[in-house]
Motif scaffolding. Sequence first.
Motif, PDB file in Angstrom:
ATOM      1  N   GLY A   1      -2.104  -1.598 -10.016  1.00  0.00           N
ATOM      2  CA  GLY A   1      -1.961  -1.003  -8.693  1.00  0.00           C
ATOM      3  C   GLY A   1      -2.104   0.334  -8.886  1.00  0.00           C
ATOM      4  N   ALA A   2      -0.732   1.269  -9.194  1.00  0.00           N
ATOM      5  CA  ALA A   2      -0.141   2.304  -8.521  1.00  0.00           C
ATOM      6  C   ALA A   2      -1.266   3.297  -9.976  1.00  0.00           C
TER       7      ALA A   2
ATOM      8  N   LEU B   1      -5.532  -1.671  -1.794  1.00  0.00           N
ATOM      9  CA  LEU B   1      -4.680   0.032  -1.985  1.00  0.00           C
ATOM     10  C   LEU B   1      -5.878   1.263  -2.057  1.00  0.00           C
TER      11      LEU B   1
ATOM     12  N   THR C   1       2.821   2.136  -3.436  1.00  0.00           N
ATOM     13  CA  THR C   1       2.488   2.131  -4.273  1.00  0.00           C
ATOM     14  C   THR C   1       1.477   3.306  -4.515  1.00  0.00           C
TER      15      THR C   1
ATOM     16  N   ILE D   1      -1.536  -6.226  -9.238  1.00  0.00           N
ATOM     17  CA  ILE D   1      -0.095  -5.255  -8.700  1.00  0.00           C
ATOM     18  C   ILE D   1      -0.327  -4.279  -9.520  1.00  0.00           C
TER      19      ILE D   1
ATOM     20  N   ARG E   1       1.037  -1.163   0.140  1.00  0.00           N
ATOM     21  CA  ARG E   1      -0.074  -0.193  -0.520  1.00  0.00           C
ATOM     22  C   ARG E   1       0.805   0.907   0.377  1.00  0.00           C
TER      23      ARG E   1
ATOM     24  N   VAL F   1      -4.812   3.185  -8.432  1.00  0.00           N
ATOM     25  CA  VAL F   1      -4.699   4.692  -6.976  1.00  0.00           C
ATOM     26  C   VAL F   1      -5.257   6.145  -7.896  1.00  0.00           C
TER      27      VAL F   1
ATOM     28  N   SER G   1       4.557   6.016  -5.221  1.00  0.00           N
ATOM     29  CA  SER G   1       5.192   5.400  -6.313  1.00  0.00           C
ATOM     30  C   SER G   1       3.851   6.621  -7.543  1.00  0.00           C
ATOM     31  N   SER G   2       2.853   6.735  -6.365  1.00  0.00           N
ATOM     32  CA  SER G   2       2.085   7.699  -7.412  1.00  0.00           C
ATOM     33  C   SER G   2       2.099   8.998  -6.834  1.00  0.00           C
TER      34      SER G   2
END
Lengths: 440, 278
Positions: B125-126, B218, A90, B122, A87, B129, A93-94
């Motif tokens: 995932g980013a 996430l 992620t 995965i 979590r 998000v 990195s976002s």
Amino acid sequence: MKLRTRPRFPSRRARVGIAAATTLITAIALTGCGVGGGDATADADTLTVVVEGGGKAELQPIADLYKEETGTTVKLVELPYAGLYDRISTELSSGSPTFDVAALDAIWLSAFADGLAPLDDLYTDDVKDDLFGGLVTEAQVNESFIGMPVWTNSEILFYRTDLFEDATNKADFEAKFGYPLAAPTDWEQYHDIAEFFTRDTDGDGQTDLYGTDVKGAVETEWLATVSQAGEEHMVLDAESGDVTIASAEHLEALDYYTSLLPYAPSGASQLDWAGSQNLFYQGNLAMMRFWGHAYRATPDDSVVKDSIGVAPMIAGPAGIGGVPGAWYLSVPTAGAKQEAAKEFVQFAYEHNDLSADTSLGLVARKSAFEAKSGEAGFENYPALLDTLNAPQTLPRPATPEWQEIVDSVLVPMLQKAVEPGAENAALLEEAKSQIEAIVQ
Amino acid sequence: MNGLETRGKTRIVLWALLAAALILYGFPFIYLLLTSFKTPLEAISVPPEVLPTQWTLENYVSALSREGVPAALVNSVVTAVISTALSLVLAVPAAYAITRFRTPSGRVFIVAALVTRMVPTIAVGAPLVEIMRNLGITDTSFGLALAHTTISLPLSIWLMASFFEAVPDELDEAAKVDGCSRLQALWRVVIPVVTGGVAVTAIFAFLASWNEFLFALLLTSVRAQTTPIVIANFQSQFGLDWGGMTALAAVYSIPVILLTLFLQRHIVAGLTLGAVKG
């Protein structure tokens, strides 16, 4: 019941019902609702802190006081340990994390270092003096402090006082080994006592009490043994990149670790923390080395509930050595409320003692440990203090590949080492090659 | 050996195989159920005992009274229902169009839909998000349901396409002769024929959302957190509440079991749809 296999045609009314239900669901969906409480993402008066499930209770009293004193609500977002790394990774990195503060396991700090804001201004000399040396070292990555310890753990020694205080055991032990039976302080004593208590207590020909356990499915206990043997850089030197796992100290530690196998239950290769804890609570172990928080977590129906003593971690040739199991509060560089987040981190440090009265009961500051050390129910604190203050209680290497090294090299190597006929030196050499391939 | 004896022996062998399969499939769930009735210490005993020596509801009481559990159960239902509805609403017309118009682009589309299933979750995932955050729907049941729909939609399209394939085109033609438009033919004639298939697809879509973990981890924090995340929270770095975890997992299984029982006749019908084609 007889199954009907012929499809039934829904009536017009049923189809109207389905359409109505779909419309209702869509309406609910468009409201974007969820029922778990307020919005975690937040207005100006809210800070969002992501924390591992077991640690939420630690931070709750601090969050409550923060709200009382500043008016700012601290939302503690509880996530499972198994998913917290993914979590945070992620979100960092976002580039737009939804949290303002994260409670991070020590071993993740170097992996997340690029996305975390420096907290150097919080690390005054007074702060450094009140933190254990290993924690101060661990918090610093690339010459910046990127986390403030919020609680710390360490393995200490657990033993059964009913066995150790038994008059017959005392006499028999002294007659056999030539010194009084007491909580062991070093490798030799631990070995002797483990041997002494390994026995068949009910006369059925089967050993049902073991002196200790040997954990093959987790690595930290062996790493503590490595430090006890005198190694300054367990596994590898993160600064130079040299892989040290085949050193004489590592071999000595592995030899000692596996020398305890005759006094431990079978199945060591699969034994992890939970399994070890269960064996102790069931009364199958006379001693175990385990994380200090467990002293306050003994189940009420355990046969050893009122017979548990604690002492500092045992010493090897270089002295007492443990592995600090600290968690740090960190602030993401891309966070929208960095200043407010840092203020909360400082507040959490200043009120660290509030975490002592939680179910986990762990703190991070020396002064917070010392303040409770004499109180009933906190008998584990002096043992934790002695262990965490020991010069050989050293942090794990600060490398982003640490988790990979643990999962793909250290644990498999230990699982082989606890099997009969294992060649420890060869295993360490093999591990060295594998780790070099990972880090270079 | 006469035919009657042979049939009798075959029947015994088949029953034995069925029993073995039942035990194989059912034991983990039965063990989970039994563990949920054990005391905390017995739940984690080494070596494990199958049957509780002392039956207790303590795990259920502690699990259900834990903060966030009731809300998570509601969120799971809402998310799964929304995701299932979205999957059906999108998959049914898509699959119908692919099977009825049979264009090259339709064939490319259905293969492309399957390819999306091959991307590790995965890996998206980013970006997901980021997208959800830009849309302002992170930590909402709707946002999570959208994410879940990306998982269930490809499979739903494939399933529905196979069910529509089993329905002869002549049925649509007859409906059109009777005055139906293409959409009316779908809604009034074809869908009633593939009700079983819709039920099967709905169950797959529901289960995909109900059990999903990674996107829930996430994309949710407080408001929309679903039960799989809460169940995982029973294992922390500082201990494992095995009894509480199994109790909540048992409770969480109930809606799925009820849904399956409720739709079982449609499922059987769906599974056999097209079996006698031709």
